[in-house]
Design a protein around this motif. Structure first.
Motif, short mmCIF file in Angstrom:
data_model
loop_
_atom_site.label_atom_id
_atom_site.label_comp_id
_atom_site.label_asym_id
_atom_site.label_seq_id
_atom_site.Cartn_x
_atom_site.Cartn_y
_atom_site.Cartn_z
N ARG A 192 -27.28 -12.72 52.47
CA ARG A 192 -27.19 -14.15 52.13
C ARG A 192 -28.16 -14.55 51.01
NH1 ARG A 192 -27.08 -18.14 57.13
NH2 ARG A 192 -29.24 -17.41 57.30
N CYS A 193 -29.21 -13.77 50.80
CA CYS A 193 -30.19 -14.13 49.77
C CYS A 193 -29.85 -13.58 48.40
CB CYS A 193 -31.58 -13.66 50.19
SG CYS A 193 -32.25 -14.55 51.62
N VAL A 194 -28.71 -12.90 48.28
CA VAL A 194 -28.27 -12.33 47.00
C VAL A 194 -26.94 -12.99 46.63
CG1 VAL A 194 -27.56 -10.23 45.79
CG2 VAL A 194 -29.41 -10.14 47.48
N PRO A 195 -26.81 -13.50 45.40
CA PRO A 195 -25.55 -14.16 45.00
C PRO A 195 -24.36 -13.21 45.09
CG PRO A 195 -27.30 -14.61 43.41
CD PRO A 195 -27.83 -13.56 44.34
N LEU A 196 -23.20 -13.77 45.37
CA LEU A 196 -21.99 -12.96 45.48
C LEU A 196 -21.70 -12.24 44.17
CD1 LEU A 196 -19.48 -11.99 46.93
CD2 LEU A 196 -18.36 -14.16 46.38
N LEU A 197 -22.00 -12.88 43.05
CA LEU A 197 -21.78 -12.23 41.75
C LEU A 197 -22.54 -10.91 41.66
CD1 LEU A 197 -20.75 -12.20 38.84
CD2 LEU A 197 -22.72 -13.63 38.21
N VAL A 198 -23.77 -10.89 42.16
CA VAL A 198 -24.57 -9.67 42.13
C VAL A 198 -23.96 -8.61 43.04
CG1 VAL A 198 -26.85 -8.69 42.60
CG2 VAL A 198 -26.65 -10.96 41.57
N HIS A 199 -23.46 -9.02 44.20
CA HIS A 199 -22.77 -8.08 45.09
C HIS A 199 -21.59 -7.44 44.37
CE1 HIS A 199 -24.86 -8.77 48.90
NE2 HIS A 199 -24.87 -10.07 48.62
N MET A 200 -20.81 -8.24 43.68
CA MET A 200 -19.64 -7.73 42.95
C MET A 200 -20.07 -6.69 41.92
SD MET A 200 -16.63 -9.28 43.68
CE MET A 200 -16.06 -10.71 44.61
N LEU A 201 -21.06 -7.02 41.11
CA LEU A 201 -21.50 -6.12 40.06
C LEU A 201 -22.13 -4.85 40.64
CD1 LEU A 201 -23.07 -8.74 37.62
CD2 LEU A 201 -20.84 -7.63 37.44
N PHE A 202 -22.84 -5.00 41.76
CA PHE A 202 -23.46 -3.84 42.40
C PHE A 202 -22.41 -2.84 42.86
CE2 PHE A 202 -24.85 -1.78 46.37
CZ PHE A 202 -25.92 -1.05 45.89
N VAL B 111 -22.75 1.30 42.83
CA VAL B 111 -22.41 2.27 43.87
C VAL B 111 -21.69 3.50 43.32
CG1 VAL B 111 -21.07 2.64 45.97
CG2 VAL B 111 -22.43 0.54 45.70
N PRO B 112 -20.69 3.36 42.44
CA PRO B 112 -20.02 4.56 41.94
C PRO B 112 -20.94 5.53 41.20
CG PRO B 112 -18.67 2.64 41.49
CD PRO B 112 -20.01 2.14 41.98
N GLU B 113 -22.05 5.03 40.65
CA GLU B 113 -22.97 5.90 39.94
C GLU B 113 -23.69 6.88 40.86
OE1 GLU B 113 -23.28 6.17 36.65
OE2 GLU B 113 -21.62 4.73 36.57
N LEU B 114 -23.67 6.59 42.17
CA LEU B 114 -24.30 7.48 43.14
C LEU B 114 -23.40 8.65 43.52
CD1 LEU B 114 -25.83 4.79 45.53
CD2 LEU B 114 -26.96 5.97 43.62
N GLY C 191 -17.16 14.23 39.44
CA GLY C 191 -15.73 14.39 39.68
C GLY C 191 -15.15 13.27 40.52
N ILE C 192 -15.86 12.92 41.59
CA ILE C 192 -15.40 11.84 42.46
C ILE C 192 -15.47 10.50 41.73
CG2 ILE C 192 -15.85 10.60 44.61
CD1 ILE C 192 -16.91 13.18 45.78
N LYS C 193 -16.52 10.32 40.92
CA LYS C 193 -16.67 9.08 40.18
C LYS C 193 -15.51 8.86 39.22
CE LYS C 193 -19.99 8.82 37.19
NZ LYS C 193 -21.36 8.68 36.61
N GLU C 194 -15.08 9.91 38.54
CA GLU C 194 -13.96 9.79 37.62
C GLU C 194 -12.68 9.43 38.37
OE1 GLU C 194 -13.66 13.39 35.43
OE2 GLU C 194 -15.58 13.13 34.39
#
Length: 233
Positions: A66-76, A81-84, A88-91
């Motif tokens: 709740r303390c993080v804007p939804l926009l930040v959740h979207m971008l995260f 997350v895919p950068e982790l 091969g899986i990321k592609e």
């Protein structure tokens, strides 16, 4: 002053784009509800658990989300997350519908945090004697919550949960920032192709307003019919 005309937007590809965007926005709302509500129930049960460590887990989740804007959740979820993942899986992930999946994940976690607070309030509104009586009859704590307390709590919280659904419907528009082809994304696409900004966003406003009014009416009906203090006709 250019002449206003909605006719070009109500036919051909432009109408198809807007309808596809509306369909995806509704789909995102429905999918998020199916995943956010069970998660919200789990978080609410953690918050009211007799075990303090579980309470802390639930509290940490709610406050962190709740303390993080939804926009930040979207971008995260879209960029972070895919950068982790392994290359091969990321592609493979980026070659699929990563925008929709990322929006779904962000909306689910965000909505569940708010719904869990409504459910927790509903559980606390159920007399504690009912839980004690169920456990005295041989139910375990989880069984008593699932079979006795939660059904009543969900009935109590149905109207506010519908209000959270209204917020969810409006929040789907934020998914446009990560390229999700929902209603706002398609509206911008139509506006760029036709240069009819007023007509395009007037139609989009009408679409959001229509669905929002429908959900609001449903919430008011539920408040009158299903609330413990409401009249059952």
């Amino acid at each position: 002053m250019p002449e206003l005309s909605f006719a070009p937007l109500l036919q051909g590809d432009y109408l198809a784009w807007l309808l596809a965007g509306l369909q995806l926005s509704l789909l995102l709302t429905g999918l998020t509800l199916t995943t956010a509500l069970p998660l919200a129930i789990v978080i609410a049960l953690l918050r009211i658990s007799p075990l303090r460590p579980l309470q802390l887990v639930g509290e940490a989740y709610v406050e962190a989300v709740r303390c993080v804007p939804l926009l930040v959740h979207m971008l995260f979820w879209y960029f972070g997350v895919p950068e982790l993942l392994p290359d091969g899986i990321k592609e493979t992930v980026y070659a699929g519908h990563i925008e929709v999946v990322s929006a779904w994940a962000a909306l689910t976690l965000y909505t569940a945090a708010y719904m869990s607070e409504d459910i927790r309030s509903g559980v606390r509104a159920v007399p504690g004697a009912q839980l004690s009586a169920a456990m005295a009859l041989g139910f375990s704590y989880l069984a008593a919550m699932r079979l006795v307390v939660l059904p009543q709590a969900l009935r109590i919280t149905f109207p506010p949960l519908l209000s959270q659904t209204l917020n969810l419907w409006k929040n789907t528009s934020i998914a446009t920032v990560i390229g999700t082809a929902e209603l706002m994304y398609q509206a911008q696409r139509v506006e760029s192709a036709t240069f009819r900004g007023f007509e395009t966003f007037a139609l989009v406003t009408a679409a959001y307003l229509s669905v929002s009014l429908l959900l609001t009416a449903l919430a008011q009906w539920a408040q009158a019919r299903l609330s413990p203090n409401g009249a059952r006709r």
